[in-house]
Motif scaffolding. Structure first.
Motif, short mmCIF file in Angstrom:
data_model
loop_
_atom_site.label_atom_id
_atom_site.label_comp_id
_atom_site.label_asym_id
_atom_site.label_seq_id
_atom_site.Cartn_x
_atom_site.Cartn_y
_atom_site.Cartn_z
N THR A 71 68.30 3.04 33.64
CA THR A 71 68.22 2.84 32.19
C THR A 71 67.87 1.40 31.87
OG1 THR A 71 69.87 4.55 31.87
CG2 THR A 71 69.46 3.09 30.02
N PHE A 72 68.52 0.44 32.53
CA PHE A 72 68.21 -0.96 32.31
C PHE A 72 66.77 -1.28 32.71
CE2 PHE A 72 72.92 -2.08 32.68
CZ PHE A 72 73.07 -2.08 31.31
N PHE A 73 66.29 -0.66 33.78
CA PHE A 73 64.91 -0.88 34.21
C PHE A 73 63.94 -0.38 33.15
CE2 PHE A 73 61.08 0.52 36.48
CZ PHE A 73 60.69 -0.70 37.00
N LEU A 74 64.23 0.77 32.56
CA LEU A 74 63.36 1.30 31.51
C LEU A 74 63.38 0.41 30.27
CD1 LEU A 74 64.07 5.12 31.78
CD2 LEU A 74 62.01 3.89 32.49
N VAL A 75 64.53 -0.14 29.94
CA VAL A 75 64.63 -1.06 28.80
C VAL A 75 63.81 -2.32 29.07
CG1 VAL A 75 66.22 -2.52 27.50
CG2 VAL A 75 66.83 -0.16 27.99
N LYS A 76 63.88 -2.83 30.28
CA LYS A 76 63.11 -4.02 30.64
C LYS A 76 61.61 -3.75 30.53
CE LYS A 76 66.53 -5.78 33.87
NZ LYS A 76 66.81 -6.12 35.25
N ILE A 77 61.16 -2.61 31.02
CA ILE A 77 59.75 -2.25 30.93
C ILE A 77 59.33 -2.13 29.46
CG2 ILE A 77 58.06 -0.42 31.42
CD1 ILE A 77 58.76 -2.09 33.84
N PHE A 78 60.18 -1.52 28.63
CA PHE A 78 59.88 -1.38 27.21
C PHE A 78 59.76 -2.74 26.54
CE2 PHE A 78 61.38 -1.08 22.81
CZ PHE A 78 60.39 -0.26 22.29
N ILE A 79 60.65 -3.67 26.86
CA ILE A 79 60.61 -5.01 26.26
C ILE A 79 59.32 -5.72 26.65
CG2 ILE A 79 61.69 -7.30 26.34
CD1 ILE A 79 64.38 -5.85 26.48
N ILE A 80 58.95 -5.65 27.91
CA ILE A 80 57.72 -6.31 28.37
C ILE A 80 56.50 -5.69 27.70
CG2 ILE A 80 56.26 -6.70 30.39
CD1 ILE A 80 58.86 -7.13 31.98
N LEU A 81 56.46 -4.37 27.58
CA LEU A 81 55.34 -3.71 26.91
C LEU A 81 55.29 -4.09 25.43
CD1 LEU A 81 55.33 -0.15 28.48
CD2 LEU A 81 53.64 -1.96 28.78
N ALA A 82 56.43 -4.21 24.78
CA ALA A 82 56.47 -4.62 23.38
C ALA A 82 55.92 -6.04 23.21
CB ALA A 82 57.89 -4.52 22.83
N ILE A 83 56.25 -6.93 24.12
CA ILE A 83 55.74 -8.30 24.05
C ILE A 83 54.23 -8.31 24.26
CG2 ILE A 83 55.80 -10.57 25.16
CD1 ILE A 83 58.78 -10.04 25.75
N ILE A 84 53.73 -7.49 25.18
CA ILE A 84 52.28 -7.41 25.42
C ILE A 84 51.56 -6.89 24.17
CG2 ILE A 84 50.50 -6.20 26.75
CD1 ILE A 84 52.39 -6.47 29.18
N ILE A 85 52.12 -5.88 23.53
CA ILE A 85 51.53 -5.36 22.29
C ILE A 85 51.53 -6.44 21.20
CG2 ILE A 85 51.88 -3.69 20.42
CD1 ILE A 85 52.81 -1.73 22.61
N TYR A 86 52.59 -7.22 21.13
CA TYR A 86 52.67 -8.30 20.16
C TYR A 86 51.61 -9.37 20.44
CZ TYR A 86 54.65 -12.03 17.30
OH TYR A 86 54.83 -13.01 16.37
N ILE A 87 51.35 -9.66 21.71
CA ILE A 87 50.31 -10.63 22.06
C ILE A 87 48.94 -10.11 21.64
CG2 ILE A 87 49.10 -11.69 24.01
CD1 ILE A 87 51.83 -12.10 25.32
N VAL A 88 48.68 -8.83 21.86
CA VAL A 88 47.41 -8.24 21.43
C VAL A 88 47.28 -8.35 19.91
CG1 VAL A 88 46.10 -6.10 21.27
CG2 VAL A 88 47.19 -6.73 23.42
N PHE A 89 48.36 -8.08 19.19
CA PHE A 89 48.36 -8.22 17.73
C PHE A 89 48.04 -9.66 17.34
CE2 PHE A 89 50.92 -9.50 14.03
CZ PHE A 89 50.26 -8.79 13.05
N LEU A 90 48.64 -10.63 18.01
CA LEU A 90 48.38 -12.03 17.68
C LEU A 90 46.96 -12.43 18.01
CD1 LEU A 90 51.70 -13.85 18.58
CD2 LEU A 90 50.71 -13.45 16.34
N LEU A 91 46.37 -11.84 19.05
CA LEU A 91 44.96 -12.11 19.33
C LEU A 91 44.08 -11.64 18.18
CD1 LEU A 91 44.78 -11.20 23.12
CD2 LEU A 91 44.43 -13.46 22.11
#
Length: 77
Positions: free
Chosen positions: A14-34
């Protein structure tokens, strides 16, 4: 009987899935900022004012902070 090993493995998964979700959310945010930086540059091409330089600098600053956040998340998580 309650199996502690399976219980802790479930929590770790469960913690691993949460970590993956957080990293993916940050990547999506970076794409938005681009996209935001591209739009700000397009705006600056049309409107030439002193405040447009401040807006462009702020957009780039936010992009750099988001990239540092991703780097920090990769190191910590």
């Amino acid at each position: 009987m309650f199996d502690l090993i399976n219980f802790f493995q479930g929590i770790l998964n469960t913690f691993f899935l949460v970590k993956i979700f957080i990293i993916l959310a940050i990547i999506i945010y970076i794409v938005f900022l681009l996209v935001v930086v591209k739009q700000v540059n397009s705006l600056n091409a049309v409107i030439r004012e002193v405040s447009s330089t401040v807006l462009r600098s702020f957009a780039i600053f936010m992009l750099i902070l988001a990239m540092l956040l991703l780097l920090t998340a990769l190191v910590i998580l």
